[in-house]
Design an enzyme around this catalytic site. Structure first.
Site, short mmCIF file in Angstrom:
data_model
loop_
_atom_site.label_atom_id
_atom_site.label_comp_id
_atom_site.label_asym_id
_atom_site.label_seq_id
_atom_site.Cartn_x
_atom_site.Cartn_y
_atom_site.Cartn_z
N ASP A 1 0.82 -1.22 0.00
CA ASP A 1 0.00 0.00 0.00
C ASP A 1 0.85 1.27 0.00
OD1 ASP A 1 -2.14 -1.82 0.45
OD2 ASP A 1 -1.89 -1.65 2.62
N GLU B 1 -11.59 0.27 -2.83
CA GLU B 1 -10.72 0.81 -1.77
C GLU B 1 -9.54 1.52 -2.45
OE1 GLU B 1 -9.47 -2.65 0.48
OE2 GLU B 1 -8.29 -3.46 -1.18
O1 FUB Z 1 -3.13 -3.64 3.45
C1 FUB Z 1 -4.42 -3.81 4.00
C2 FUB Z 1 -5.47 -3.44 3.03
O2 FUB Z 1 -5.34 -4.23 1.87
C3 FUB Z 1 -5.42 -2.02 2.54
O3 FUB Z 1 -5.86 -1.07 3.46
C4 FUB Z 1 -6.21 -2.18 1.32
O4 FUB Z 1 -6.17 -1.09 0.46
C5 FUB Z 1 -5.61 -3.43 0.73
O5 FUB Z 1 -4.43 -3.17 0.05
#
Ligand code: FUB
Length: 341
Positions: A32, A240
């Site tokens: 991320d 997301e």
């Molecule tokens: O790394 C945890 C979660 O997985 C992140 O917050 C999301 O965007 C996904 O990458």
């Protein structure tokens, strides 16, 4: 002489550029990546993956991160410096687990680190921690940001000096448990497939960068006919990993489509949108999640992303990578395929 990003890249016939980059960090798992240019260097604010032994499930419990490192690079292709642990869950009074995708911002020489984590009731909130330099360590506020919820904060500094936080993520990210900023319980309420998909959220930041200056608002993502993207359009609806950047006066809102694993983007003429869908920036990578950031450095644009190549495919053990990002004449972004078998 300028260093090139270390990769083999070739344009394929379908106009998708193949890119095979190496992990930027190999002694930790990192994911991320939120990249920023601070004090002339590239700083990377990633999640810190590790193997906590929690089994995989649909809420993402296996992404059980407990601290953050910060990394920096003096130049593209240069050495990556690890600034060590900059924030630990033990030091955040309100947070219990799952420190997910963070971001950072600079204002008037102070640095602000934004991070989602679950509280003691297993509800995601977004916290902020501060430092006098971009490498931390960061000092957390005692409470999460008021009115914050869900995951994946991305703080964009507009060219007029205003700052905006974009946030939200469905499934494990809990965005589906809210309507009009009110928690509805943990029943997971999704609109029907033919209804508008759940929207990412935006809030302008207060002067001191520690709270929202307004109630979070929904961001509309529209198709080419001006109609909202629908829940059923999961190849391109928001899931997301929001990120915003500006190129030639246009605002680019990019995000992950989650269960279809693309990084997609939409464009608009102001930070609040609406944004109109334009296409895919990054095709699925090795591992379930796809998460990115986009930054300009010395006149070129770069995409930071992650994949699970170093762990040979373990979805919760990812590594940050980078590659160049190119625009076409009409402002569209050239699609990248970075799949490593
Ligand atoms: O790394 C945890 C979660 O997985 C992140 O917050 C999301 O965007 C996904 O990458």
């Amino acid at each position: 002489e300028e260093n090139a990003v270390q990769e083999d890249s070739v344009a394929t016939q379908d106009n998708v550029r193949r890119s095979a980059s190496e992990p930027l960090v190999t002694d930790n798992y990192t994911a991320d990546p939120s990249a920023h240019v601070f004090e002339g260097k590239i700083y990377i604010y990633p999640s810190h993956d590790w193997d906590s032994g929690i089994p995989e499930d649909d809420t993402g419990a296996h992404f059980n991160m407990k601290d953050y490192h910060v990394y920096s690079m003096e130049s593209i292709g240069g050495e990556v410096e690890d600034h060590g642990v900059v924030l630990d869950v033990e030091d955040v009074p309100w947070a219990s687990r799952q420190m997910w995708a963070p971001d950072a911002a600079e204002k008037d020489g102070k640095y602000y680190f934004y991070f989602p984590a679950k509280d003691e009731n297993d509800i995601f909130r977004i916290g902020v921690a501060t430092a006098d330099n971009p490498a931390g360590p960061f000092n957390p506020e005692q409470e999460p940001i008021e009115n914050s919820y869900s995951i994946d904060p991305a703080v964009y500094e507009d060219t007029d000096g205003e700052y905006y936080m974009y946030f939200g993520g469905i499934w494990g990210g809990q965005l589906q448990d809210y309507r009009n900023n009110e928690y509805q319980g943990e029943e997971d309420i999704y609109p029907a497939d033919d209804e508008p998909a759940l929207s990412p959220m935006i809030a302008r930041m207060s002067e001191d960068m520690l709270s929202f200056a307004e109630e979070p608002k929904e961001i509309q993502l529209l198709d080419e006919d001006g109609e909202p993207l629908l829940t059923g359009e999961n190849e391109r609806r928001f899931f997301e990993a929001a990120w915003v950047h500006k190129y030639n006066d246009t605002y680019y809102f990019s995000y992950s489509t989650g269960d279809t694993h693309n990084i997609a983007y939409a464009t608009g003429d102001n930070p609040y949108g609406p944004f109109t869908y334009r296409g895919v920036i990054l095709e699925p990578v090795l591992g379930w999640t796809n998460h990115h950031s986009i930054v300009e450095y010395e006149g070129k644009w770069y995409l930071f992303y992650h994949d699970s190549s170093l762990s040979e495919g373990k979805t919760y053990l990812r590594s940050v990578k980078m590659t160049e990002l190119n625009y076409n004449e009409d402002g569209s972004i050239q699609t990248i395929n970075a799949m490593v078998e």
